[in-house]
Scaffold this motif. Structure first.
Motif, short mmCIF file in Angstrom:
data_model
loop_
_atom_site.label_atom_id
_atom_site.label_comp_id
_atom_site.label_asym_id
_atom_site.label_seq_id
_atom_site.Cartn_x
_atom_site.Cartn_y
_atom_site.Cartn_z
N ASN A 153 0.86 -1.19 0.00
CA ASN A 153 0.00 0.00 0.00
C ASN A 153 0.89 1.24 0.00
O ASN A 153 2.11 1.13 -0.23
CB ASN A 153 -0.97 -0.02 1.19
CG ASN A 153 -0.24 -0.06 2.53
OD1 ASN A 153 0.95 0.27 2.63
ND2 ASN A 153 -0.94 -0.45 3.58
N LYS A 154 0.32 2.40 0.25
CA LYS A 154 1.12 3.63 0.21
C LYS A 154 2.16 3.67 1.33
O LYS A 154 3.16 4.37 1.22
CB LYS A 154 0.20 4.84 0.32
CG LYS A 154 -0.70 5.05 -0.88
CD LYS A 154 -1.57 6.28 -0.71
CE LYS A 154 -2.47 6.50 -1.91
NZ LYS A 154 -3.35 7.68 -1.74
N LYS A 155 1.92 2.93 2.39
CA LYS A 155 2.84 2.95 3.53
C LYS A 155 4.03 2.03 3.34
O LYS A 155 5.11 2.27 3.88
CB LYS A 155 2.08 2.55 4.80
CG LYS A 155 2.75 3.00 6.08
CD LYS A 155 2.75 4.51 6.17
CE LYS A 155 3.42 4.99 7.45
NZ LYS A 155 3.45 6.47 7.52
N GLY A 156 3.88 0.95 2.57
CA GLY A 156 5.00 0.04 2.37
C GLY A 156 4.55 -1.34 1.93
O GLY A 156 3.41 -1.55 1.52
N LYS A 157 5.50 -2.28 2.04
CA LYS A 157 5.27 -3.65 1.58
C LYS A 157 4.95 -4.55 2.76
O LYS A 157 5.51 -4.41 3.85
CB LYS A 157 6.51 -4.19 0.87
CG LYS A 157 6.96 -3.36 -0.32
CD LYS A 157 8.25 -3.90 -0.89
CE LYS A 157 8.75 -3.05 -2.05
NZ LYS A 157 10.05 -3.54 -2.58
N GLY A 158 4.06 -5.52 2.51
CA GLY A 158 3.73 -6.51 3.51
C GLY A 158 4.71 -7.67 3.48
O GLY A 158 5.65 -7.70 2.67
N PRO A 159 4.52 -8.65 4.35
CA PRO A 159 5.41 -9.82 4.39
C PRO A 159 5.31 -10.64 3.12
O PRO A 159 4.28 -10.65 2.44
CB PRO A 159 4.92 -10.60 5.61
CG PRO A 159 3.50 -10.17 5.79
CD PRO A 159 3.43 -8.75 5.35
N LYS A 160 6.40 -11.34 2.81
CA LYS A 160 6.43 -12.17 1.61
C LYS A 160 5.77 -13.52 1.85
O LYS A 160 5.75 -14.04 2.97
CB LYS A 160 7.87 -12.38 1.15
CG LYS A 160 8.55 -11.10 0.70
CD LYS A 160 9.98 -11.36 0.26
CE LYS A 160 10.65 -10.08 -0.23
NZ LYS A 160 12.05 -10.30 -0.64
#
Length: 583
Positions: A326-333
């Motif tokens: 999202n605009k805040k960053g990446k989630g876990p893979k």
């Protein structure tokens, strides 16, 4: 007056009227009359009057001025107020050219004056004299702020801003804004704040929670109209969940189809930006002992469950993951998925050179492909026999060369005048790659036509480099042998210990010990023990030991990698159709 024409310079409205031209002679006279009409911008309106001066809705009337023979298209009403921007006239309203009144809606608590000007096809005319000042009574605001913007810069905050009212829209003193908010479909009670600035920060919110927000204007006279609520979200945070059920479908050697099950909206904790596909190349099966650290990633915006991903290398092992952002960053893979790309076809061979060795054979030489994309299994050779004159194809042949280390092949020539066109492709188990083209021409040409100018330059450059290195080696050895004046009788005796050796010295070829390589030696005019004789008898055997850069037929082969083989490949008979053979 010039000749039969009348010129009027700097024409104005006073030049309008009837013009008469009189022609006289001694016997008679004649006249011609014309009416001159001057078009100009309209005159200023006159006698402006304001009615209903006790309210904020007033009627302004006027008497139009002369239109100067061009109909008035519209009247423009302007205003000036002395509180916020004194002396600045602004457009307030337009009315049709056939009207002489205007209904004006005014803001409260302002000191107005008005003026009017007319517009026709020529342009706008001068404005009228301004009216006397009109003081409107104060009132509550007529509208609320517009263009409300909601941002979540931090996970537990909500920033709210809007376009404030213009000063002339205050309608009275003490302007404020009431901001109200509550969680959508969760809370019934509105949280309210009165502020004067056009922004507000709501703190201690839930992460990316929907809120209802409304903003209302007020002053000391009362409230503006009831606002309609809008929906906004508090601040985003990094997603908490990874996609699952990730699957990889290998479409070809370089392209994949990757699919997954989407994450739950609540775990995104923000506006879904899309998904990232990440991969690492673990190793190439052409060099399996070498550990690779090649990382790549590609972003795919939007909410989706599968993508097509290009950019992979053939015949390699990969590890792939997927994550949401999202605009805040990446989630876990996601959990990694290991997969393999299949072998591909090789690239072109870098060089293909046909040579006419003798009247019966053509030697075809090539270099291995720089990138094989798999395990090289051999080569596919296709060649055409061409007509000497028209270069039309007479016959065609095909040949599978199943020895991957072979870099040359001999073609039999039934006729010394035969011309050939060759196509050579490198092959893996996945198939054969693009073909390199070469031709040989007439038998006076000892070097066939290369596939390209770069091939020809490569070959000539290699020959020049080898010749230069050989010349440098000869010079160095000559200097080393002659250094220090080593031309004593003892050296000559060691070189020619007996008369038999002297006799052999007069022969044109020399053999050194058990060396079977035949070396040419210049035949001198005398066998006397002179300095020239000593130098001429220095043996070049040292330079002939080991493999040379040239084969016995003079061809240059050493630049090609891999061993060379002479294989017994039976040439196809002269059948009319293509023939195939396998090494």
């Amino acid at each position: 007056m010039a000749g039969d024409q009348l010129h009027i310079l700097d024409v104005n409205i006073s030049d309008q009227g009837r013009y008469t031209c009189i022609a006289r002679t001694s016997l008679d006279e004649d006249t011609a009359t014309a009416f001159l009409t001057v078009l100009d911008t309209p005159d200023a309106p006159m006698s402006l009057k304001i009615s209903d001066q006790e309210s904020r809705n007033v009627t302004l009337s006027w008497i139009p001025g002369s239109d100067h023979s061009s109909s008035v298209r519209e009247f423009v009403v302007e205003y000036e107020e002395s509180h916020w921007e004194p002396g600045r006239w602004k457009e307030l309203q337009k009315v049709a050219g056939n009207q002489a009144t205007a209904e004006l809606f005014l803001h409260g608590d302002l000191n107005y004056q008005f003026r009017v000007y007319a517009v026709n096809a020529i342009g706008p005319g001068p404005p009228s004299e301004p009216t006397e000042r009109l003081k409107t009574p104060p009132a509550a605001p007529d509208r609320n702020p517009e263009n409300i913007r909601i941002h979540g810069h931090l996970p537990h905050e909500m920033d709210i801003s809007w376009d404030p009212l213009l000063p002339i829209e205050f309608n009275g003193p003490g302007l404020e804004y009431k901001i109200s908010y509550r969680k959508l479909e969760v809370e019934d009670k509105w949280q309210e704040h009165l502020i004067t600035r056009p922004s507000f920060i709501v703190r201690n919110t839930s992460t990316f929670a929907p809120y209802e927000i409304k903003i209302q204007s007020r002053n000391s006279l009362g409230w503006g109209p009831e606002p309609r609520p809008i929906t906004g979200y508090s601040g985003e945070d990094i997603p908490t969940a990874a996609p699952h059920n990730v699957a990889v479908e290998v479409i070809n050697t370089t392209v994949l189809r990757v699919s997954w099950s989407p994450v739950l909206p609540a775990t995104v904790r923000g506006h879904l930006g899309g998904y990232n596909v990440n991969w690492k190349r673990m190793k190439s099966f052409l060099n399996p002992d070498k550990i690779l650290e090649e990382y790549n990633s590609k972003s795919f915006p939007g909410n989706r469950t599968h993508v097509i991903v290009p950019g992979f290398e053939p015949f390699s092992e990969y590890r792939l993951t997927v994550n949401v952002f999202n605009k805040k960053g990446k989630g876990p893979k996601s959990d990694p998925v290991n997969f393999y790309t299949p072998e591909g076809v090789p690239e072109k061979v870098p060089v293909l050179i046909p040579r006419i060795q003798d009247d019966d054979t053509v030697l075809l030489e090539w270099g291995p492909p720089p990138v094989t994309n798999g395990i090289l299994t051999g080569y596919f050779l296709k060649y055409h026999l061409l007509n000497k004159t028209s270069l039309e194809v007479i016959d065609s042949f095909e040949l599978n060369i199943t020895l991957p280390d072979v870099t040359q092949h001999q073609i039999a020539r039934s006729d010394r005048g035969n011309l050939f066109r060759f196509y050579l492709s490198a092959c893996t188990r996945a198939g054969c790659g693009p073909a390199e083209l070469a031709e040989n021409h007439s038998p006076p040409e000892k070097i066939g036509t290369e596939a390209s100018t770069s091939t020809q330059r490569w070959f000539i450059g290699t020959l020049c480099a080898a010749a230069l290195l050989t010349l440098l080696a000869v010079i160095v050895c000559f200097v080393m042998k002659t250094k220090g004046g080593k031309y004593a009788v003892k050296e000559k005796e060691d070189l020619f210990p007996d008369a038999e050796s002297h006799a052999m010295n007069d022969e044109p070829y020399k053999y050194s010990g058990s060396d079977t390589k035949r070396l040419k030696k210049p035949i001198l005019g005398s066998t006397d023990d002179t300095g020239e004789d000593k130098i001429s008898r220095d043996s070049l055997v040292d330079y002939s030991d080991g493999e040379g850069e040239f084969s016995e037929d003079g061809s240059f082969i050493g630049e090609y990698a891999g061993p060379r083989y002479r294989d017994s490949i039976s040439e196809p008979s002269g059948a009319s159709g293509p023939s195939t053979a396998t090494v």
